[in-house]
Design an enzyme around this catalytic site. Structure first.
Site: not given
Lengths: 596, 154
Positions: A283, A286, A310, A330, A369, A372, A377, A526
């Protein structure tokens, strides 16, 4: 003193700040008044009536959570009338509540059950209406199960979704005895704007909103001799897990957690922190690449500010609410998913294990999560990269099921490879942490010097304010980065999606401009995630955050690029940040979703 | 659904796009469409930049904001105690016989929907009913038959 009011509660005089409620005042006197719909993080609803007290001179009982303390008030919290009323309130709630407690995921962790137990309600006074009601269970989402038969309509979830997350996926529909908590047109949670953040789950007093648990699937994998079961643990789990074993919030239990995972039978106990460090490498690079393309090449297809990627709650929020900004995200996958993609490629190769035999489990402070991990993907390894996502709470359940005495466990270390981490990775768990970790590495990359903050602590991005801004002037740069000379790197940090909404609106209207923005879906980041131990309060989140920064300070290595295993993976496998292999495994793109 | 989009946009232009405009807009949809479909609710949410669940919650809260397709004439007969004591049951039976539908249903030609409602405030002249926005009171079998026959001929 005009700013305080004097009142008497149960015969004890007390003066409190004006604006405080009777409930607050009672709390200061250590008088416990039961509550259900009340939650410290949310606006007062006053709808459950469990907290009623008697006020001298008032005709009716008053709800202490909603009643401001007033001069000269005389309050009684424990009269016959009060106790009877509270009991009836709970009995009425139970008459519409599916109280099949032994078959409930929240058994022994339910606030309604606690109240019923405290009041010793053995002979129900009211008809059981549950069989008359056509309750439905929505279990289509991989993250959250909504069971209306357990709902007491306190609306904590509705207020959470609206006030803290600016999503309002849940609302109140119908009225009277038909009233229910509902999504748009009662569609499944999976099909509406829900971000899966789970903030409703950690505030639901009953079992009406819970995470979908994958405990049995993990046990099955562990007991399967053909499978190599590996586990990764997120930064924020290690400072909260202890709470589910009665430890005080803010205890660091990293070593005990590693020990317990090994005893549960995982073949390899690894760390998401490793890929958090890797995320910083990718990142950070990037960000610098984007800045070059924007500032030097004037490439208009490249977007700044760059947003962190994230937090899966934030990702889904932007997909629904701000799809026009998807190119600003990102392209880095989250640490969980980077770990998953590498586990079935890099790790499998190094260890000589057939990736089809690997079951990859994650322990996360997060319900999003789970969603996710199931995203289409996220299959770049050729398999589902992360097979099963568990919350911190589910891990606690497994540890209890295995008969492990958590508190007496010795401190153990993570296995290798993919187990080493730095302090920069640990702070991913707190709001502002990703920003701080990225700045520690990026600044050093372009200047060759450490960030100009005492002891590497970039305190400007820390804290609990909803939106925080910080800027770093880039000066005295290495020749390769001289194009950034003199640039003032402007950053912002937001946590909780209401704050994210605020920052996005400011960017959209052109009222704010940044280079790099960190957003975490949950309040506090988190550490306050929807998968963390229940309850959550500002005080608990503060203690968890302090623990995160203590864990960082205690690490010998505190900058991601100095993680030896990260250096090794670039040498042996990935090549360089943003290289070909990284692109294949560690980066992705997201698609717009419907908001309505 | 281009028509719904146009309708909602027009109503939002007329009433404004704040939260306080939600109910007037929903009433406007009822006036045109006789019910608020999921598509209409989505459009309202888009126009007012508001959560769709909130629109749904508001629409389902009010009985007069129908969320199911309704006939051209919505008959709401008062179900409360005074009208009941004055013979509301007989009126319902007459209506059901005339229209060949039960309470809660719509005729096949989409002309009539028969519903019960809470108090209409005509207790002194019960039994009472409402057809769209027109109240009818002191109903008996003959009177209600005549009224319905008039509507059938319309």
């Amino acid at each position: 003193m005009a700013n305080t009011v004097n009142l008497k509660i149960d015969g004890i005089d007390i003066s409190v700040e004006a604006g405080k409620t009777v409930l607050d005042a009672a709390k200061e006197l250590n008088i416990h008044i039961p509550t259900l719909c009340y939650h410290e993080d949310l606006c007062v609803a006053g709808n459950c009536r469990v907290c009623v007290v008697e006020q001298e001179g008032a005709r009716n009982l008053v709800a202490s959570c909603a009643m401001p303390a007033q001069e000269g008030m005389v309050i009684h919290t424990n009269t016959h009338k009060v106790r009877n009323a509270r009991r009836h309130v709970v009995e009425l709630l139970l008459s519409e509540h599916n109280a099949d407690c032994t078959k409930c995921y929240k058994n022994t962790k339910c606030e309604l059950q606690d109240l019923a137990s405290e009041m010793v309600i053995t002979e129900p006074m009211f008809l059981d209406l549950v069989p008359e009601k056509n309750y439905t269970v929505d279990n289509y989402s991989p993250s959250i199960i909504k069971d209306d038969s357990k709902c007491i309509r306190c609306q904590r979830c509705v207020r959470t979704c609206h006030e803290l997350q600016h999503v309002s996926a849940l609302g109140v529909a119908y009225k009277g005895d038909q009233m229910k908590i509902s999504t748009f047109f009662e569609h499944p949670m999976l099909d509406v704007v829900c971000t899966n953040c789970g903030q409703c789950v950690i505030r639901c007093p009953t079992g009406a909103l819970v995470e979908k648990n994958y405990i049995d699937q993990v046990w099955d994998a562990i007991y399967d001799p053909d499978k190599h079961v590996i586990v990764q643990t997120a930064p924020a789990t290690r400072i909260a897990l202890g709470e589910d074993f009665g430890m005080e919030p803010g205890n660091i239990v990293t070593g005990k957690m590693a020990a317990s995972l090994r005893r549960l039978g995982f073949d390899s106990v690894l760390d998401t922190d490793f890929t958090a460090d890797l995320t910083i490498m990718e990142e950070g690079t990037e960000l610098l690449t984007r800045l070059k393309k924007v500032l030097v090449d004037k490439d208009e297809s490249v977007k700044v500010p760059m947003f962190t990627s994230c937090s899966p709650g934030w990702i889904k929020f932007i997909e629904h609410m701000y799809p026009e900004f998807l190119d600003n995200l990102s392209t880095c996958k989250s640490p969980q998913q980077m770990f998953g993609a590498l586990a079935k490629t890099y790790y499998a190769q190094k260890k000589g294990i057939d990736p089809s035999k690997i079951v990859s489990v994650s322990i996360m402070p997060c319900t999003a999560k789970k969603f996710e991990a199931a995203r289409p993907e996220m299959r770049d390894s050729g398999f589902q990269d992360v097979d099963l996502g568990l919350t911190t709470r589910e891990l606690a359940v497994m540890i209890k099921q295995a008969g492990i005495d958590f508190e007496s466990l010795p401190d153990e270390k993570f296995d290798s490879i993919m187990g080493a981490s730095t302090g920069a990775a640990v702070i991913f768990g707190a709001t502002g942490g990703v920003m701080e970790a990225a700045l520690r590495t990026a600044y050093e990359l372009v200047t060759g010097r450490e960030v100009p903050f005492e002891n590497l602590n970039i305190t400007a991005v820390r804290g609990m304010e909803g939106v925080r801004e910080a800027s770093v002037k880039l000066e005295g740069l290495l020749p390769a980065w001289s194009f950034l000379e003199g640039v003032e790197l402007k950053t912002a940090v937001a946590h909780g999606l209401t704050n994210a909404h605020q920052i996005m609106d400011a960017i959209k209207k052109g009222e704010a401009s940044y280079h790099f923005v960190e957003v975490m879906g949950c309040p506090g980041g988190c550490i306050g995630g929807g998968g963390q131990p229940i309850p959550t309060t500002p005080e608990i989140r503060k203690k968890r955050t302090e623990a995160i920064y203590r864990e960082d300070e205690g690490k010998t290595i505190r900058k991601s690029h100095e993680n030896p295993e990260v250096q090794e993976i670039y040498r042996d496998f990935l090549g360089e940040p943003l290289g070909h292999k990284s692109h294949e495994l560690l980066h992705t793109h997201y698609k717009p979703r419907k908001r309505f | 659904m281009p028509e719904i989009k146009e309708l909602v946009k027009g109503l939002a232009d007329k009433h404004g796009r704040g939260r306080e405009s939600l109910i007037p807009i929903l009433q406007g949809i009822i006036a045109e469409e006789r019910y608020i479909s999921d598509a209409a609710m989505s459009e309202v949410a888009v126009e007012l930049d508001m959560s769709a669940a909130l629109v749904y919650g508001t629409a389902t809260f009010y009985s007069f904001l129908d969320t199911e397709p309704r006939g051209k004439y919505v008959i709401r007969i008062c179900k409360t105690i005074t009208c009941d004591m004055k013979g509301k049951k007989q009126i319902v039976k007459t209506l059901e016989d005339l229209l060949k539908i039960k309470v809660g249903e719509t005729t096949k030609d989409n002309k009539f929907t028969l519903l019960e409602t809470n108090c209409l405030g005509w207790c002194h002249k019960g039994p009472a009913m409402l057809i769209n926005s027109i109240p009818y009171d002191t109903l008996d079998v003959n009177k209600v038959t005549e009224i319905i026959m008039d509507y059938i001929r319309k």
